[in-house]
Design an enzyme around this catalytic site. Structure first.
Site, PDB file in Angstrom:
ATOM      1  N   HIS A  84       0.960  -1.149   0.091  1.00  0.00           N
ATOM      2  CA  HIS A  84      -0.073  -0.058  -0.031  1.00  0.00           C
ATOM      3  C   HIS A  84       0.853   1.205  -0.014  1.00  0.00           C
ATOM      4  O   HIS A  84       0.545   2.378  -0.430  1.00  0.00           O
ATOM      5  CB  HIS A  84      -1.071   0.023   1.049  1.00  0.00           C
ATOM      6  CG  HIS A  84      -0.568   0.384   2.729  1.00  0.00           C
ATOM      7  ND1 HIS A  84      -0.269  -0.772   3.510  1.00  0.00           N
ATOM      8  CD2 HIS A  84      -0.370   1.356   3.092  1.00  0.00           C
ATOM      9  CE1 HIS A  84       0.099  -0.018   4.754  1.00  0.00           C
ATOM     10  NE2 HIS A  84      -0.050   1.263   4.425  1.00  0.00           N
ATOM     11  N   ASP A 220       1.215  -7.515   2.461  1.00  0.00           N
ATOM     12  CA  ASP A 220       1.414  -6.366   2.171  1.00  0.00           C
ATOM     13  C   ASP A 220       2.846  -5.786   1.852  1.00  0.00           C
ATOM     14  O   ASP A 220       3.530  -5.315   2.564  1.00  0.00           O
ATOM     15  CB  ASP A 220       0.692  -5.482   3.226  1.00  0.00           C
ATOM     16  CG  ASP A 220       0.359  -3.961   2.857  1.00  0.00           C
ATOM     17  OD1 ASP A 220       0.964  -3.625   1.837  1.00  0.00           O
ATOM     18  OD2 ASP A 220      -0.346  -3.425   3.622  1.00  0.00           O
ATOM     19  N   SER A 654       3.894   2.129   8.571  1.00  0.00           N
ATOM     20  CA  SER A 654       3.747   1.351   7.495  1.00  0.00           C
ATOM     21  C   SER A 654       5.337   1.142   6.637  1.00  0.00           C
ATOM     22  O   SER A 654       5.609   2.017   6.422  1.00  0.00           O
ATOM     23  CB  SER A 654       2.793   1.687   6.525  1.00  0.00           C
ATOM     24  OG  SER A 654       1.409   1.106   6.981  1.00  0.00           O
TER      25      SER A 654
HETATM   26  N1  ARG Z   1      -4.894   0.728   7.626  1.00  0.00           N
HETATM   27  C1  ARG Z   1      -3.675   0.767   6.912  1.00  0.00           C
HETATM   28  C2  ARG Z   1      -2.884   2.247   7.034  1.00  0.00           C
HETATM   29  O1  ARG Z   1      -3.351   2.854   7.560  1.00  0.00           O
HETATM   30  C3  ARG Z   1      -3.611   0.254   5.453  1.00  0.00           C
HETATM   31  C4  ARG Z   1      -4.349   1.246   4.511  1.00  0.00           C
HETATM   32  C5  ARG Z   1      -4.166   0.500   3.188  1.00  0.00           C
HETATM   33  N2  ARG Z   1      -4.998  -0.494   2.731  1.00  0.00           N
HETATM   34  C6  ARG Z   1      -6.522  -0.340   2.483  1.00  0.00           C
HETATM   35  N3  ARG Z   1      -7.103  -1.374   2.369  1.00  0.00           N
HETATM   36  N4  ARG Z   1      -7.172   0.730   2.053  1.00  0.00           N
HETATM   37  O2  ARG Z   1      -2.031   2.893   6.177  1.00  0.00           O
HETATM   38  N1  ASP Z   2      -1.192   1.524   8.064  1.00  0.00           N
HETATM   39  C1  ASP Z   2      -0.724   2.602   8.503  1.00  0.00           C
HETATM   40  C2  ASP Z   2       0.460   3.271   7.841  1.00  0.00           C
HETATM   41  O1  ASP Z   2       0.249   3.176   6.350  1.00  0.00           O
HETATM   42  C3  ASP Z   2      -0.027   1.957   9.934  1.00  0.00           C
HETATM   43  C4  ASP Z   2      -0.961   2.114  11.058  1.00  0.00           C
HETATM   44  O2  ASP Z   2      -1.616   3.495  11.187  1.00  0.00           O
HETATM   45  O3  ASP Z   2      -0.967   1.542  11.899  1.00  0.00           O
HETATM   46  O4  ASP Z   2       1.371   3.632   8.112  1.00  0.00           O
END
Ligand code: ARG
Ligand code: ASP
Length: 720
Positions: A84, A220, A654
């Site tokens: 991502h 990921d 991330s």
């Molecule tokens: N929750 C994670 C973060 O805040 C991953 C986001 C990307 N994935 C998604 N399915 N939108 O970055």
């Molecule tokens: N998914 C988040 C990021 O892209 C990580 C988190 O918020 O724990 O940095």
């Protein structure tokens, strides 16, 4: 009894930091954390993690793009980060012929690695406490803006001395609410190439449904490489550039981990606010979040419906939907977490103790006696404006037509300004014209018009009426409160809802044509909304934040003074940090216990060819059926996919390396568990877990699934 309970709760939030909580400064590990890290099982030294005298693990960690982390895993500058985090770059190289998002991408040689203009990575060269220098000339009598300008000047002096004669950059950043300042010297590389990415049904497996959730099965990760000039120095993209030779790389461990094992995460957490008073937490969790959640929910309902009905809409809106959904879900989790944790109550309890401590000393009482009441009053006065701001930004600005139309405002301003030449005007018009095609490629005016009706009616009815932009008054008299009528009129008549109209308007655009823009119904809505934001709300926000910045600085300093034996970690601010904790499952609710790892079997359980997010490639199924995991299998014979631990992380972490007691790479951090997403405001050791991709699954995909063994050959791997 009650007193004992209160005392227990008090100790819980004020006593020693619990294992797992904290994002620590690498520079201070030896002083503050090393002993505890050793007690928890770490076998390397703080000096191995961060040193300015010799190469250390810090030299293998980079800030990737503007908001992710990546780690170096080979002597040829090979980088691992999340899928991502690399997504937009992978997408940019994708087309119908080369569907890298759908099918994955693996460069077979250096020459096939793909450049990514605009992408950079940044190393930390050194950090230094410069509090005294930054605060030279600062007195308690100064206004907030006087203070800021002195600090800015002091910082400029420090920065120019630090980078003099080098190609480095430097910055001075505030810590502990502006009570301390650190200088960071950094080095940025701009030739970063895409080396490999798994197909999205691995890299994004589970999609938005599983996002922020455990159990998780997302592979990921994506692979990039740093290129440098022949002298190994940063250089802009050139075919002459060569793979960068780093000072340090991570060794990868295939040994696997067990529950309870020590781990740490080394990366760039973005923002946390752990030391706010209850009134501020309340503003975030109970005022801002519910409004934003409701408005995002409406948008998502409309967009998802459209995506389910039409393939083109899915293509156009899936990335937008993912962005809206990501923080929509985060906010729901955060607000719920604060409630389940009694977060506000806990903060209030602490504030009672704090007030007692203030009042126990006459000097303190005179100085700080009114601190919390003044803070609370500032929040109370700000609340309606914050609500209005949230309605405006999440509502009106959730409408694409409003944002897009406003993009033409600069052109109108130029046309009105006699000092601007016709040539400059046609240049701007040309730019808007050439951007139009790209914008409309991913735009569906039917969906957007539905959003207009839905979002504007919530905004217009729920926001305090005297805090609405003028356009609502016009709307009420002209459309008799009929939002549908308003929307259909705007979308029917506006230039900015159709590509051909924008082209017609912008081709051969003449200065006097700005009147057509000014009369445009969407442009009128946009200018009313934006000018209300800029002229009415933004000044309130600035006033509030500068007021509370100074209050928070005092509150932070007093919290530290009150608890001299507590170790305080500074809030995240996108600087390099170390979080450490243990591999650990958790219990999210009554009668549920979550294990600490997931396996490939779980991917097969979730598989559903009818649901986009849960499709599984035949090749992966085949490897699963043959149990062809090679050296990447766990000792239990399974292919482990992801694991959780109590490391305190946030957005920006991330892609961060997740390391074991020997500092070996065992995973790539990519998310948090939903029940713990309040950790940006309040960490809870029982509920807060970071989610990491097991490095063995990552290598298994690279090696067994994609056959990219040339990459595996570059890495240093220690086995079982
Ligand atoms: N929750 C994670 C973060 O805040 C991953 C986001 C990307 N994935 C998604 N399915 N939108 O970055
Ligand atoms: N998914 C988040 C990021 O892209 C990580 C988190 O918020 O724990 O940095």
């Amino acid at each position: 009894m009650r007193r004992i309970m209160l005392l227990a709760i008090f100790l819980l939030i004020n006593g020693l930091i619990i294992a797992g909580e904290g994002m620590w400064l690498p520079l201070l590990l030896s002083q503050l954390n090393e002993k505890e890290m050793h007690d928890m099982g770490m076998r390397i030294s703080a000096d191995d993690i961060y040193s300015v005298n010799h190469s250390s693990l810090k030299d293998a960690v980079v800030l990737f793009g503007g908001g992710c982390t990546a780690e170096i895993v080979s002597e040829q500058g090979l980088l691992l980060t999340n899928h991502h985090c690399g997504y937009s770059n992978i997408q940019r190289h994708s087309s119908l012929q080369n569907d890298y998002l759908g099918e994955g991408f693996w460069a077979q040689s250096f020459s096939e690695e793909l450049p990514n203009p605009g992408l950079s990575v940044t190393f930390l060269i050194s950090m230094q406490d410069v509090t005294n220098q930054a605060l030279t000339g600062i007195t308690a009598q100064l206004t907030e803006s006087q203070r800021e300008s002195i600090i800015k000047k002091n910082s400029e002096t420090l920065i120019s001395a630090a980078i003099n004669g080098t190609h480095y950059k430097a910055s001075v950043k505030p810590f502990y609410g502006g009570n301390q300042y650190y200088l960071f010297v950094t080095e940025t590389f701009t030739d970063i190439r895409l080396v490999g990415a798994p197909p999205s049904d691995i890299g994004k497996f589970g999609g938005d449904t599983d996002n922020w959730m455990w159990p998780r099965h997302t592979g990921d990760f994506s692979v990039f490489r740093i290129y440098a000039g022949k002298d190994n120095q940063p250089a802009d993209y050139s075919t002459e550039n060569v793979p960068f030779h780093p000072k340090m790389k991570f060794t990868i461990s295939l040994k696997g981990v067990q529950e309870g094992d020590f781990t740490f995460v080394y990366g760039f957490p973005g923002t946390t606010q752990e030391y706010l008073p209850s009134v501020s937490v309340n503003l975030n969790a109970n005022i801002h979040n519910p409004i934003a959640i409701e408005l995002r929910q409406k948008r998502l309902d409309i967009i998802n419906k459209g995506m389910n009905e039409d393939k083109l809409t899915r293509l156009q809106y899936s990335a937008k939907a993912a962005t809206i959904a990501n923080y929509w879900k985060k906010m729901i989790g955060e607000t719920r977490g604060i409630r389940t944790l009694d977060g506000i109550e806990k903060k209030k309890l602490f504030e009672q103790q704090f007030t007692k401590w203030i009042n126990s000393d006459p000097v303190r009482k005179t100085l700080y006696g009114s601190l919390l009441p003044v803070y609370a009053n500032a929040c109370r006065l700000f609340q309606p404006y914050y609500e209005a701001y949230t309605y405006l930004t999440e509502g009106a600005l959730g409408i694409e037509l409003i944002r897009y139309s406003y993009g033409f405002n600069a052109l109108v301003m130029q046309c009105r300004d006699k000092a601007v030449t016709d040539e400059e005007i046609s240049k701007t018009a040309q730019k808007l014209l050439s951007g139009a095609e790209g914008y409309f490629k991913n735009y569906n005016s039917t969906i957007d018009a539905r959003n207009f009706v839905s979002l504007m009616s919530i905004y217009g009815s729920k926001c305090r009426q005297d805090l609405l932009p003028d356009i609502f008054t016009t709307f009420r008299s002209e459309y008799n409160n009929d939002y549908k009528l308003w929307a259909s009129d705007v979308y029917e008549k506006s230039f900015f809802s159709q590509l051909d109209r924008v082209i017609r308007l912008m081709k051969n655009f003449k200065r006097k044509d700005y009147r057509k823009i000014e009369k445009d119904p969407a442009f009128k809505v946009a200018t009313s909304v934006y000018s209300y934001l800029q002229n009415q709300l933004s000044p309130r926000l600035t006033e509030f934040y500068s007021r509370t910045d100074s209050l928070q600085r005092i509150y932070m300093a007093s919290q530290m003074e009150m608890q001299p034996f507590k170790r305080f970690y500074p809030d995240a601010n996108l600087t390099l940090r170390v979080s450490y904790g243990n591999i650990k499952g958790y219990s999210p609710a009554d009668a549920i216990d979550y294990k600490w790892y997931t396996t490939l079997s779980g991917i097969m359980e979730k598989e559903n060819p009818d649901i986009y997010d849960y499709s599984v490639k035949p090749k992966l199924k085949e490897l699963y059926q043959k149990k062809d995991y090679g050296k990447y299998a766990d000792a239990d014979g399974e292919m482990h996919v992801a694991f959780i631990a109590s490391n305190h992380t946030t957005g920006g972490n991330s892609g961060s390396p997740v390391l074991d007691a020997d500092g070996h790479l065992i995973g790539i951090n990519f998310d948090r568990c939903w029940e713990g997403t309040m950790s940006d405001l309040l960490y809870d050791k029982d509920q807060c877990r970071n989610i990491s991709l097991d490095i063995r699954y990552c290598l298994f995909i690279i090696d067994k699934f994609a056959g990219a063994s040339r990459l595996i050959d570059e890495m240093s791997i220690v086995g079982k």
